[in-house]
Design a protein around this motif. Sequence first.
Motif, PDB file in Angstrom:
ATOM      1  N   GLY A   1       7.873   9.644   0.427  1.00 58.91           N
ATOM      2  CA  GLY A   1       6.555   9.008   0.398  1.00 58.91           C
ATOM      3  C   GLY A   1       6.442   7.978  -0.697  1.00 58.91           C
ATOM      4  O   GLY A   1       5.946   6.859  -0.485  1.00 58.91           O
ATOM      5  N   GLY A   2       6.897   8.363  -1.902  1.00 56.31           N
ATOM      6  CA  GLY A   2       6.828   7.418  -3.012  1.00 56.31           C
ATOM      7  C   GLY A   2       7.698   6.200  -2.785  1.00 56.31           C
ATOM      8  O   GLY A   2       7.309   5.064  -3.112  1.00 56.31           O
ATOM      9  N   ALA A   3       8.900   6.389  -2.243  1.00 57.40           N
ATOM     10  CA  ALA A   3       9.798   5.258  -1.986  1.00 57.40           C
ATOM     11  C   ALA A   3       9.201   4.307  -0.955  1.00 57.40           C
ATOM     12  O   ALA A   3       9.251   3.071  -1.131  1.00 57.40           O
ATOM     13  N   VAL A   4       8.619   4.841   0.129  1.00 61.15           N
ATOM     14  CA  VAL A   4       8.018   3.979   1.150  1.00 61.15           C
ATOM     15  C   VAL A   4       6.847   3.199   0.562  1.00 61.15           C
ATOM     16  O   VAL A   4       6.651   2.007   0.854  1.00 61.15           O
ATOM     17  N   ARG A   5       6.081   3.847  -0.316  1.00 64.46           N
ATOM     18  CA  ARG A   5       4.930   3.153  -0.936  1.00 64.46           C
ATOM     19  C   ARG A   5       5.415   2.014  -1.831  1.00 64.46           C
ATOM     20  O   ARG A   5       4.871   0.903  -1.795  1.00 64.46           O
ATOM     21  N   GLU A   6       6.431   2.263  -2.633  1.00 67.04           N
ATOM     22  CA  GLU A   6       6.947   1.233  -3.527  1.00 67.04           C
ATOM     23  C   GLU A   6       7.515   0.048  -2.756  1.00 67.04           C
ATOM     24  O   GLU A   6       7.473  -1.101  -3.216  1.00 67.04           O
ATOM     25  N   LEU A   7       8.073   0.314  -1.597  1.00 70.41           N
ATOM     26  CA  LEU A   7       8.700  -0.746  -0.811  1.00 70.41           C
ATOM     27  C   LEU A   7       7.691  -1.557   0.006  1.00 70.41           C
ATOM     28  O   LEU A   7       8.075  -2.476   0.732  1.00 70.41           O
ATOM     29  N   ASP A   8       6.398  -1.187  -0.101  1.00 67.82           N
ATOM     30  CA  ASP A   8       5.384  -1.876   0.695  1.00 67.82           C
ATOM     31  C   ASP A   8       5.356  -3.381   0.395  1.00 67.82           C
ATOM     32  O   ASP A   8       5.134  -4.197   1.296  1.00 67.82           O
ATOM     33  N   SER A   9       5.597  -3.747  -0.863  1.00 66.22           N
ATOM     34  CA  SER A   9       5.539  -5.177  -1.256  1.00 66.22           C
ATOM     35  C   SER A   9       6.927  -5.776  -1.470  1.00 66.22           C
ATOM     36  O   SER A   9       7.046  -6.906  -1.960  1.00 66.22           O
ATOM     37  N   TYR A  10       7.954  -5.048  -1.121  1.00 66.85           N
ATOM     38  CA  TYR A  10       9.316  -5.536  -1.334  1.00 66.85           C
ATOM     39  C   TYR A  10       9.659  -6.612  -0.300  1.00 66.85           C
ATOM     40  O   TYR A  10       9.336  -6.472   0.885  1.00 66.85           O
ATOM     41  N   ASP A  11      10.331  -7.667  -0.759  1.00 64.04           N
ATOM     42  CA  ASP A  11      10.744  -8.781   0.111  1.00 64.04           C
ATOM     43  C   ASP A  11      12.154  -8.506   0.598  1.00 64.04           C
ATOM     44  O   ASP A  11      13.130  -8.730  -0.125  1.00 64.04           O
TER      45      ASP A  11
ATOM     46  N   GLN B   1       0.738   4.656   4.855  1.00 64.13           N
ATOM     47  CA  GLN B   1       1.547   3.522   5.313  1.00 64.13           C
ATOM     48  C   GLN B   1       1.553   3.398   6.836  1.00 64.13           C
ATOM     49  O   GLN B   1       2.269   2.549   7.372  1.00 64.13           O
ATOM     50  N   ALA B   2       0.777   4.226   7.539  1.00 66.15           N
ATOM     51  CA  ALA B   2       0.781   4.192   9.006  1.00 66.15           C
ATOM     52  C   ALA B   2       0.351   2.824   9.504  1.00 66.15           C
ATOM     53  O   ALA B   2      -0.749   2.345   9.171  1.00 66.15           O
ATOM     54  N   PHE B   3       1.190   2.206  10.295  1.00 63.47           N
ATOM     55  CA  PHE B   3       0.949   0.856  10.836  1.00 63.47           C
ATOM     56  C   PHE B   3       0.682  -0.170   9.729  1.00 63.47           C
ATOM     57  O   PHE B   3       0.097  -1.221   9.976  1.00 63.47           O
ATOM     58  N   GLY B   4       1.057   0.185   8.488  1.00 64.23           N
ATOM     59  CA  GLY B   4       0.860  -0.751   7.378  1.00 64.23           C
ATOM     60  C   GLY B   4      -0.589  -0.923   6.993  1.00 64.23           C
ATOM     61  O   GLY B   4      -0.936  -1.891   6.303  1.00 64.23           O
ATOM     62  N   ASP B   5      -1.453   0.039   7.403  1.00 58.83           N
ATOM     63  CA  ASP B   5      -2.891  -0.119   7.136  1.00 58.83           C
ATOM     64  C   ASP B   5      -3.455   1.242   6.731  1.00 58.83           C
ATOM     65  O   ASP B   5      -3.537   2.169   7.548  1.00 58.83           O
ATOM     66  N   PRO B   6      -3.852   1.415   5.471  1.00 62.19           N
ATOM     67  CA  PRO B   6      -4.374   2.713   5.012  1.00 62.19           C
ATOM     68  C   PRO B   6      -5.692   3.106   5.673  1.00 62.19           C
ATOM     69  O   PRO B   6      -6.102   4.271   5.601  1.00 62.19           O
ATOM     70  N   ARG B   7      -6.369   2.162   6.338  1.00 64.97           N
ATOM     71  CA  ARG B   7      -7.651   2.498   6.963  1.00 64.97           C
ATOM     72  C   ARG B   7      -7.493   3.512   8.099  1.00 64.97           C
ATOM     73  O   ARG B   7      -8.403   4.278   8.400  1.00 64.97           O
ATOM     74  N   LEU B   8      -6.317   3.506   8.762  1.00 62.59           N
ATOM     75  CA  LEU B   8      -6.086   4.468   9.840  1.00 62.59           C
ATOM     76  C   LEU B   8      -6.120   5.896   9.308  1.00 62.59           C
ATOM     77  O   LEU B   8      -6.786   6.771   9.875  1.00 62.59           O
ATOM     78  N   ALA B   9      -5.412   6.145   8.205  1.00 60.39           N
ATOM     79  CA  ALA B   9      -5.406   7.479   7.617  1.00 60.39           C
ATOM     80  C   ALA B   9      -6.803   7.884   7.156  1.00 60.39           C
ATOM     81  O   ALA B   9      -7.215   9.039   7.275  1.00 60.39           O
ATOM     82  N   GLN B  10      -7.552   6.915   6.633  1.00 57.68           N
ATOM     83  CA  GLN B  10      -8.911   7.225   6.172  1.00 57.68           C
ATOM     84  C   GLN B  10      -9.812   7.601   7.347  1.00 57.68           C
ATOM     85  O   GLN B  10     -10.616   8.536   7.257  1.00 57.68           O
ATOM     86  N   SER B  11      -9.681   6.889   8.462  1.00 59.71           N
ATOM     87  CA  SER B  11     -10.497   7.196   9.645  1.00 59.71           C
ATOM     88  C   SER B  11     -10.148   8.574  10.204  1.00 59.71           C
ATOM     89  O   SER B  11     -11.036   9.338  10.622  1.00 59.71           O
TER      90      SER B  11
END
Length: 652
Positions: free
Chosen positions: A129-139, A260-270
């Motif tokens: 989970g932490g690795a996927v979060r860190e890679l969110d802005s990786y080019d 990180q679902a679909f790259g949009d945290p709003r889905l998890a919040q909903s």
Amino acid sequence: MDEVRRRERRVRYGPYLDGPDPLAPPFDVRAAMEEIGRDVMEGASPRQALQELLRRGHDGRRGLDDLTRQVWQRRRDLQRDNRLDGTLQELRELLQRALDAERAELARRDTDDARFREMQLDALPPDTGGAVRELDSYDWQSASAREAYEQIRDLLGRELLDQRFQGMKEALQNATPQDVERIREMLDDLNSLLANHAQGRATTEQFAGFMRRHGEFFPENPRTTDELIDLLAARAAAAQRMLNSMSARQRAELAELAQQAFGDPRLAQSLAQLDAQLQGLRPGEDWTGSGRFRGDNPLGMGEATRAMEELAQLDALAEQLAQSYPGARLEDVDLEALESLLGEQARVDAHRLAELEHELTRQGLFERAADGSLQLSPKALRRLGESALREVVDRIGGRRGERETRRAGAAGEPTGATRPWTFGDTEAWNVPRTLINAQLRRAGGDERRLDVTDVEIVETEQRSRAAVALLVDTSWSMVAEGRWLPMKRTALALHQLISTRFRGDDLSLIAFGRHAQTVELGELVGLDGAYAQGTNLHHALLLAGRHLRRHPDATPVVLVVTDGEPTAHLTPGGEALFDYPPSPYTIRATIGEVDRLTGQDAAFTFFVLGDDPRLAAFMDGVARRCGGRVVAPTLDGLGAEVVADYLRLRRR
């Protein structure tokens, strides 16, 4: 015409050979009643006996025990063969594929930027989970690495939705941004609908609009808001139980990955808002349960949630099949769920058992006592008596014709004459004379087909009657030595014979242990064995004498079934005194009552069970004193001996 005859000659009829007879009744009620009666006579209550029959199964059909065993086997297999971390495992593999591809691309580049990026990758958190979060802005420099990382986001979104909406994982394969936006709109509309429903507002029109816009997400086609809530709450609770079944570390990883679902945290919040609303609307669902999965087959989040739903269905079926809750009926069993989980044959077997339970009740074989308990009805006792009497008749053998005759009864033997019927007559009609009288009356101008004045009955002469006292030992030794059931079946057979063939005779059933009591047939059949010392034959003979004195014009018959010496007697004050070995007072009181009945011309037969020499010697002496007989039958032959002796004595 000849052609028709030839076709008719080719028709052949024979037994049906292709499986069970389709015209046969689905169950044998008489055989089922005999099984229940046997259990009742062995000490079970009618309710327990019925439940035991349903648990064992009947007539080749599996019972509730076999179906329950299959349910638990299915449950064990589900937990033994699977594990719940399939999604985490797949995500780890995708992450490793992305990192390997990226490192391979960077290794080919001899630049400071490549070395810096390698340092970034080496510094990633160890958890997925932490690795996927860190890679969110990786080019990403590798196209294959970027593709693998996007698959992580896509998989997370599809798994989260598949937990709550059936078939979403497959439907959202290669989802576009437009697809994700439609899902977010559906979740927003759904949360709004549930919020209004929770506040007590009317949601009929809102629900109809919601289904018009988003019905494709609900193939079950719920018809009301409540049906929609029930559907979603069951799945959300199963998803929560799935999370409860995972380790704390795995739960934490999934919670972080969900952002990180679909790259949009709003889905998890909903989805979190949806789960909270469903838990408030349906608090009765199991939101805290868990299960232990220890197999090798990894399940995705959607599959694991469905596995938890299946476990809940299996648990519900096990409770329904156990029938252990108040007011339980086999009609409560969910046949559709049973067929879905265990196959069509399981549904057929459960349905047949429910039909059998319904038919036993419909035919009036059970009735409610004053205290609310279930007991055998007189109709059921008659059926048990018929069965017991058939066994006796079969054992008597050569005397079968005599037992089966229907001429016996209180009315006596026909004299050959007839007489007009008068009120109170119970004799059979003389049909020819009755019809002749009706014809003669109609010939005189009376148009009535049949009138009571036409009836003539068969004139009979009074036959001898018998007053019969059957004294049965109910001391604990009868239970301990396996004599309880034969004793009860003997009483059933004798009662059935007298009530159907010799209606003029009067039978009294007397049970004696420490005390004696006159009992009805139903009481004796349902009598429980109780550990109490004492064989009070003296008290039983007192009650027998009272019965015989009520019928001074009848032949007095006393039949005693026992497996022990008299060890108790009744004092003038009504107290039962026990002593072993038998005290002289007990022997004297018992013999005195035998003498008193002998003075009333009573005929005695003593049926001695077991091989106690003291009992045999005592009964031989008593029989010589009263001019009676001693019979030492086998347990299987007890009923035949008692019935045959009754018939012998009543013809004296």
